[in-house]
Structure formats: C-alpha cells, structure tokens
Scaffold this motif. Structure first.
Motif, PDB file in Angstrom:
ATOM      1  N   GLN A 643       0.562  -1.432   0.010  1.00 39.05           N
ATOM      2  CA  GLN A 643       0.237  -0.183  -0.270  1.00 39.05           C
ATOM      3  C   GLN A 643       1.099   1.302   0.118  1.00 39.05           C
ATOM      4  OE1 GLN A 643      -2.295  -0.510   2.924  1.00 39.05           O
ATOM      5  NE2 GLN A 643      -3.969  -1.332   2.184  1.00 39.05           N
ATOM      6  N   ASN A 644       0.801   1.689  -1.247  1.00 39.83           N
ATOM      7  CA  ASN A 644       1.616   3.040  -1.270  1.00 39.83           C
ATOM      8  C   ASN A 644       0.453   4.018  -1.951  1.00 39.83           C
ATOM      9  OD1 ASN A 644       3.551   5.764  -1.458  1.00 39.83           O
ATOM     10  ND2 ASN A 644       4.967   4.055  -2.804  1.00 39.83           N
ATOM     11  N   PHE A 645       0.010   4.831  -1.227  1.00 41.99           N
ATOM     12  CA  PHE A 645      -0.953   5.502  -1.449  1.00 41.99           C
ATOM     13  C   PHE A 645       0.131   7.539  -1.794  1.00 41.99           C
ATOM     14  CE2 PHE A 645      -2.134   3.853   1.855  1.00 41.99           C
ATOM     15  CZ  PHE A 645      -3.424   2.632   1.466  1.00 41.99           C
ATOM     16  N   THR A 648       0.749   7.135  -8.016  1.00 44.00           N
ATOM     17  CA  THR A 648      -0.459   6.676  -9.185  1.00 44.00           C
ATOM     18  C   THR A 648      -1.648   5.609  -8.782  1.00 44.00           C
ATOM     19  OG1 THR A 648      -0.483   8.114 -10.153  1.00 44.00           O
ATOM     20  CG2 THR A 648      -1.353   7.040 -10.859  1.00 44.00           C
ATOM     21  N   SER A 649      -0.557   4.351  -8.767  1.00 38.45           N
ATOM     22  CA  SER A 649      -0.843   3.280  -8.569  1.00 38.45           C
ATOM     23  C   SER A 649      -0.077   2.356  -6.975  1.00 38.45           C
ATOM     24  CB  SER A 649       0.112   2.140  -9.341  1.00 38.45           C
ATOM     25  OG  SER A 649       1.452   2.391  -9.067  1.00 38.45           O
ATOM     26  N   PHE A 650      -1.074   3.375  -6.141  1.00 38.01           N
ATOM     27  CA  PHE A 650      -0.990   3.640  -4.868  1.00 38.01           C
ATOM     28  C   PHE A 650      -1.066   1.642  -3.948  1.00 38.01           C
ATOM     29  CE2 PHE A 650      -5.117   3.732  -5.935  1.00 38.01           C
ATOM     30  CZ  PHE A 650      -6.152   3.016  -4.746  1.00 38.01           C
ATOM     31  N   LEU A 651      -1.539   0.498  -5.115  1.00 38.90           N
ATOM     32  CA  LEU A 651      -2.180  -0.646  -4.187  1.00 38.90           C
ATOM     33  C   LEU A 651      -1.836  -1.306  -5.204  1.00 38.90           C
ATOM     34  CD1 LEU A 651      -3.455  -2.330  -1.740  1.00 38.90           C
ATOM     35  CD2 LEU A 651      -5.386  -2.233  -3.006  1.00 38.90           C
ATOM     36  N   THR A 652      -1.273  -2.558  -5.323  1.00 38.34           N
ATOM     37  CA  THR A 652      -0.995  -4.079  -6.108  1.00 38.34           C
ATOM     38  C   THR A 652      -1.612  -4.553  -5.107  1.00 38.34           C
ATOM     39  OG1 THR A 652       1.766  -3.505  -5.970  1.00 38.34           O
ATOM     40  CG2 THR A 652       1.089  -5.658  -6.541  1.00 38.34           C
ATOM     41  N   GLY A 653      -3.183  -4.600  -5.873  1.00 39.30           N
ATOM     42  CA  GLY A 653      -4.154  -5.257  -5.556  1.00 39.30           C
ATOM     43  C   GLY A 653      -3.804  -6.702  -6.499  1.00 39.30           C
TER      44      GLY A 653
END
Length: 759
Positions: A643-645, A648-653
C-alpha cells in the motif's frame, strides 16, 4: 477645532442598594480604565514631527473618543449613585420603573456600540504605529541571517505578478495583506505586511506565486526529500525499542499499553521467529513510523484517561498496543507520542496557529493516528498537510465509507458527519474488524491466541457452570434483567461492573459482581466460564473474540430492526451506513455456531433453549488466524509492502484472474452481494467493471450509458435500461445501496480466518 463632547440624557432604573453599589463600582472601574488609556498629546519635537501635515481636527481626534467615553461613563456613574441615595425618598410606580428600565437598556446598547467603534479605531491606529515602528527599526537594524525567513531588501519595490501558471497569486497576496498578523507563523517566515515579503513567502514557502527576486524556487523547503533511507527492515526478537519509545509515561492508558505489550512479549517474539522461518516473505524497507493516538492528547485525552480506570472502552488501546508490538517485531523504527506539543516538534511545525507549512520535509514515512490526531496534524502542518496526507494511516474502529470520505460529495448528498470528509484513500482507514473491504482491516491479537501458538493450553477444556456478562458499567444492564434471569436459572452469573466508592449496586441480586478486574484476572475468569453473555452494548469490541479463544460460547442479542445511524444514538454521526444485525456482526457472520449464538433476548423460550444447547456441548478454544500474532504480522507486513498511496499505482491489488463479477439485486450493497456467495468484495478490482464492456458481458443491453460521480456506480437501473459508470475513483465503494440500482460487484474468494489478507 475639536469635536464637542455630547452628553446624552441617561435614565436609570432604581435597583436594590447592594446591586446598585456593585454596578457603580463596575462603572467606576471602566471609567478609570478608559481614562488611563487616553494619553494627552505629547510635547516635544518628536510629537510635532508626527503631527506635521495634520489638520487641528485630526490632531484632536487621537484622544477625543476615549475622553468622551470616559466622561460619559463618569456622568452615568454619578447619576446612578444619586438615584441610589434617593431610593428611600422616591417611590415609583411599576410603569415608571419599566419605562426607566427600557430607557436604560437603550442607552446601554448605545454605549456598547460606542465602545466597539472606539476600540476598532484604536486597534487600527495601533496597527499603523506598529508597522511604522517596524519599518523604522528594519531600516536602522540589520536582519540576522535566518534560513526560514525570506529576505527582502528595505528599498525593494515589488509588484504583484499576473501569471496564468499561478492563478491564485493575486488572491493570496490580498489575503495576507489583510491577515498576515492573524498567525505568528507568517512573521516567523519573514512576512511583515509589505508586498515584497508577502511575495517572497508565497513563492518560496507556499508556492502560490512565481519565483521572486531571482530565487530558485523549484523545490519548497517542505517538499525536499530527506536523506534517502534504504536500510531493510530486519525481523526482531526483542521489544526493547518499543519500551524505549513508550518511555516512563505513568498515565493509565499508557500503563495499559505497556502492560499488555509486556505480558504478550514472549508470544510476539515467538511469532516473529515463526515468520522469519517463512521463506516467501519479501523484506521491506525499514520505515520511520510515528504512532500518535490523538485520543490520548489534550483535553480529549484527559477525558479518555479518566474513563480507563472506570470501565471505559479499552478496544482502541488494545489496537494501539498490538500495532506497536507488530511494527517493532517487523523491524521498523518507531516514535510514540501522546503530546500535541511534542507532535509539533516532531513534524517541524512553524510556531503559531498552523496556517503555515512545516519548516522542512516530513521525516516520517508513515504516521499512524486516529481522527483526533488527524485534526491535530492538520492544525499544525498548514499547506503541507495535503502534500503528506498519503502517509497517514487512521485507526478507525467502525470504519469510514467512501460516501462520507469525499467532502464535496458528502456535503451535496447528505453524508456530512463530525468524522469523515478528509479525502483520503478509503484504504487508509484501518478498522477493528473487517466491516467493509473499502477500508483496511487492522485488527488486534487475542491473548488466548498467543498462548495457543505456544501450546500453553491445558489438556482439558472442561468448564464450570458459569456465565460471565459482557458489560462493565451499570447503564449497559438496563432493561436486560429478565434476559439475564433466564440464564441464571441454569448457570451462576458473574459480572465485572465498575462500582464507584459508596455507590449502591443496581445489579440483580442473583449476580455475583467482581468489580472492575485487571485484564489478567478477567481472562482467568473467562477461562472458567461456559458462556460469555452479550447485553447488546458495547458494540463490536475485542472481548467476545478473546472469550471464544478461551473456550467460551458467546451468546448475544439479535437486533430487529438492525441498528444503524438512523435509529441508534451510538452510530448516529459515524461515517457508515452499515446495518448492525447483532451486537457483534463479525462473530455472527465469520465465526457463527457453535461458538456464537445470536438470539431474540425478549423471547424467553429461545434464550432458554440456546443456553440448554450450549451446556450440552463441549467447546475447544478457537481463534481465527487473523487474530493471532502471526496473522497480524502477515497482514501489517502486506500493507506496508503493497500500500503506497503517494503514487498513482498506490496498491498492488489481486490479479484480475481472481475476479468474480456479480450483479446484485435492487437495494443491496456489494458487501452483502458477495457475502451471500461466501465471497468478499474487492474494491481494487472495481476499475475492471467500470467499462461498457462489463455490462455487455453480463448480457445487459444498455439503452444509455452515463459517467457520473456517485458512490453506487458502476450500477444498472432496469428503468430505462440505464448503465452508469463511476467518474471519481475515490468513490468506488463496496458499501452503499439504493432501491433504484443493481450494483456491479467485484467479488473474490478468501481463506477462512483471513478475511483481511491481501492477495
């Protein structure tokens, strides 16, 4: 010529002599104060120089207002004293008294307006004199070097630039011209009211105006990156760094946190060793973490502390203790504070009221706080708050749904509450239980679970015929006597209700009350009990999960109709639309029978049968994996890594392959739709459904497709076959329902006991 002094006729009602005496004293004191404020014109060349070029009227105006005010008050005081002395000789009718009172009130209002006008005039004059004095002082005194204060030459002439790249510059300059003295932080950064200092501040500190006086303004002081920190976090086998971070604070709340961490230290260390042996855990960069429980700071903290030793809520403290231990074992660098003053120092706040940015870059990679702490941070960081809010993680027991999170949307659609409206990513809110996947499930660790991991359980799970009631304060028992009485017919009922000294107990006579117990003694009592009895409140606390971990069966009330913000004072104002079907929905939905029985407490027969069935069973202790030390370590490690908010790509889902698309019925949320299929809603997958193609794949013929800002979208409306797409990513929401829409829901499978795990 000077303005003439005008004396207005004053009417005063006759009051009792004692009251009149007090009134006279007040008037006399006010008169003396105002007379002392009036200073007669000074003699000498300096005064003559200041008054040069002014008309006689302007010269006399300086002290005339206060003289007129003082003389008027003095006259009023004299009349009051005279009327007081003549009270015995004068007999007035009630109508006369009413007339006098009315007249006096009118004159009192006129006098108040006059005072207000004079004070405003004097305030303006003082501001002029202060600015004049500062200008003269700066012209004669060299400014000391200060990296935080922009330098403007005393002879510099500055014009406000009109630059399309800085559309707010003119507006900001006008604002600071009028309000630069409203916060000492502006003066700290060198603003003194002149245009040059304001432009320098707005270009070098706040970034609202273009570069000024040839300065390089590419990187603001608080935008600069601190020294790179690439050290990897190493799993620890000691909690010593945490004890040092907590310090020797003797407050009840900190003592509770310290005691819990110390009591569970061996189990945390063992869990860390177990995790270390796992080869599939990616090492993360060591984070510099600030833990700031705002609920323990300031006046709110004093109230919270007072409740800790009187049976107040401990769930939040349990979370803070377990989060602290978890981050320490994971190898991160912790700072722990419950002081607002220390918070300002730690983040580098400028002195003042918080309207200016912090002095340099934020040195913490993550800040864990709560709603109170979030407000404290906003009040200290100024413009830097928005820049760094991606680093905040909010401990929020009951969750914040996306509809309440975005201020403009919440305001326009009736979702404004005391909480919410911070515009964070919904996953930045961290909950006690997995209420909605829109937020991150932080959780806690049950104390019995740590004993299980170390095989400290006794061989026998035989229990006494004891029921322990969940409710530490008298008010929680109101209206529940009959319910508890049915239980008492088959078991011995025990309570742990706080009793203030000299307080008469209102508990039923058949209840054995132990008073408020320490956590160790409370757990020991649960270890002997067969049933842990819920009364309906408190909602969703950690105790039922701990009781189940000790081999108890949790008996709780069913809510019909469900409790919500519409019918429950407790949930009213909370940023959630959840419908609470029982005292502990997680226990009901994720654990269930035979460990959890949910009954209608007003139905005597149903309660009696449930107790009878429980007594016939022999339950082994059970704890879901997500409430063990290892489970929490895995979960928090996953959040920190993925979780890096701030990007832009804040979450590796999870990968698209796990997506299971479900079209819900009218009026149901995606949380409910997915759970009915034993799945979880996954908000990170919503963007895969937010396309016209997703509707086509479901066989929905859209007569029209629109894109709007609505927390219920993507959705399908059968009336007119209208397909709606989401325009605002912050409003992708598993929660939320409406009878007009069928929601497109991104569901995924999950492992039992790992509802909050990141895939």
């Amino acid at each position: 010529m000077p303005f003439p002094v005008v004396y207005e006729e004053v009417y005063v009602c006759v009051v009792p002599s004692s009251g009149c005496l007090v009134f006279c004293l007040c008037l006399s004191m006010a008169t003396l104060l105002l007379q002392s404020l009036w200073v007669p014109p000074e003699n000498g060349s300096h005064t003559s120089h200041r008054l040069a070029g002014k008309s006689p009227e302007e010269q006399g105006q300086r002290g005339l207002g206060f003289r007129r005010l003082a003389l008027r008050l003095d006259s009023l005081s004299t009349l009051v004293e005279k009327l007081s002395r003549e009270r015995e000789e004068t007999k007035l009718s009630s109508s006369d008294l009413s007339l006098l009172l009315k007249s006096f009130r009118q004159n009192q209002q006129n006098l108040a307006h006059l005072v207000e006008r004079e004070l405003e005039r004097v305030s303006r004059r003082l501001d002029q004199l202060i600015r004049h004095h500062r200008h003269q002082h700066k012209a004669s005194t060299p400014m000391p070097h200060d990296d935080h204060r922009p330098q403007t030459g005393p002879s510099a002439k500055c014009e406000v630039p009109v630059d399309p790249a800085y559309p707010l510059c003119v507006e900001k300059v006008e604002f600071l011209r009028a309000h630069w003295q409203s916060d000492p932080c502006y003066a700290f950064y060198g603003v003194d009211g002149n245009t040059c200092s304001i432009l320098t501040y707005l270009s070098q500190i706040e970034d609202f105006c273009p570069p000024h006086l040839g300065r390089n303004h590419s990187v603001l002081p608080w935008h600069q990156k601190p020294n790179s920190h690439t050290e990897k976090a190493q799993l620890r086998i000691t909690l010593s760094p945490l004890y040092a971070a907590i310090g020797n604070n003797s407050s009840p709340a900190i003592k509770f946190i310290h005691s819990r961490v110390e009591r569970m230290s061996e189990q945390w260390i063992q869990a860390g060793l177990m995790m270390k042996q796992s080869s599939n855990k990616t090492a993360s960069t060591q984070m510099r973490v600030l833990l700031y429980p705002g609920a323990l700071a300031g006046s709110v903290g004093q109230h919270f502390e007072a409740m800790v030793e009187r049976g107040g809520p401990l769930g939040e403290l349990v979370q803070w203790a377990d989060l602290s231990a978890c981050l320490t074992i994971l190898g991160h660098n912790l700072t722990f504070s419950t002081s607002q003053q220390q918070l300002h120092s730690l983040i580098g706040a400028a002195p003042g009221r918080g309207n200016c940015p912090i002095q340099g870059p934020l040195t913490f990679d993550l800040i864990y706080t709560d709603y109170h702490g979030l407000a404290h941070l906003q009040g200290a960081m100024g413009l830097a708050f928005s820049h760094y809010k991606c680093r905040f993680r909010i401990l929020d027991s009951f969750g914040t749904e996306p509809a309440f999170n975005l201020e403009s949307y919440a305001h326009n659609h009736g979702y404004i509450t005391l909480w919410g409206s911070w515009g964070l990513q919904p996953l930045q809110y961290m909950t006690m239980f997995p209420h909605t996947p829109d937020n991150s499930f932080l959780g806690f660790v049950t104390e019995e679970a740590v004993n299980t991991e170390n095989k400290l359980k006794p061989a026998s799970h035989k229990k006494d015929r004891i029921a322990v009631v969940y409710g530490k304060q008298d008010y929680m028992w109101q209206g529940k006597s009959e319910y508890v009485k049915v239980i008492s017919e088959q078991l011995e009922v025990h309570a742990t209700v706080y009793q203030p000294p000299g307080h008469t107990s209102n508990l039923p006579s058949f209840v054995k009350n132990h008073g408020l117990l320490t956590q160790q003694h409370f757990l020991r009592l649960l270890g002997q009990a067969k049933i842990f009895v819920g009364l309906g409140f408190p909602y969703e606390g950690p105790a039922p999960v701990e009781a189940i971990g000790l081999g108890c069966v949790f008996l709780q009330p069913r809510f019909d109709p469900p409790h919500s913000s519409k019918n429950s004072d407790f949930y009213k104002g909370k940023p959630t639309t959840r419908l609470i079907s029982s005292q502990h929905p997680y226990a009901e939905e994720f654990i269930g029978k035979p460990y959890v029985w949910t009954v209608d407490v007003t139905n005597r027969t149903e309660v009696w049968k449930a107790v009878k069935a429980i007594l016939r069973s022999e339950m082994k202790p059970f704890t879901p994996h997500e409430f063990t030390c290892v489970g929490m370590l895995e979960r928090v490690h996953g959040y920190i890594n993925r979780q890096n908010f701030c990007h832009t790509s804040f979450l590796t889902g999870p990968p698209p392959s796990v997506l299971q698309v479900h079209l819900g019925p009218l009026g149901e949320s995606c949380v409910s739709v997915c759970r009915q299929s034993s799945l979880l809603c996954e908000p990170a997958l919503f963007h895969h459904l937010n396309t016209p193609a997703a509707f086509n794949r479901l066989g929905l013929g859209c007569s029209s497709t629109v894109q709007e800002v609505n927390h219920l979208f993507p959705s399908y409306s059968p009336w007119g076959r209208r397909c709606s797409l989401q325009q605002e990513p912050l409003l992708f929401s598993c929660a939320g329902s409406d009878s007009s829409y069928r929601r497109l829901c991104p569901c995924r499978a999950y492992l039992p006991g790992k509802a909050g795990a990141i895939l």
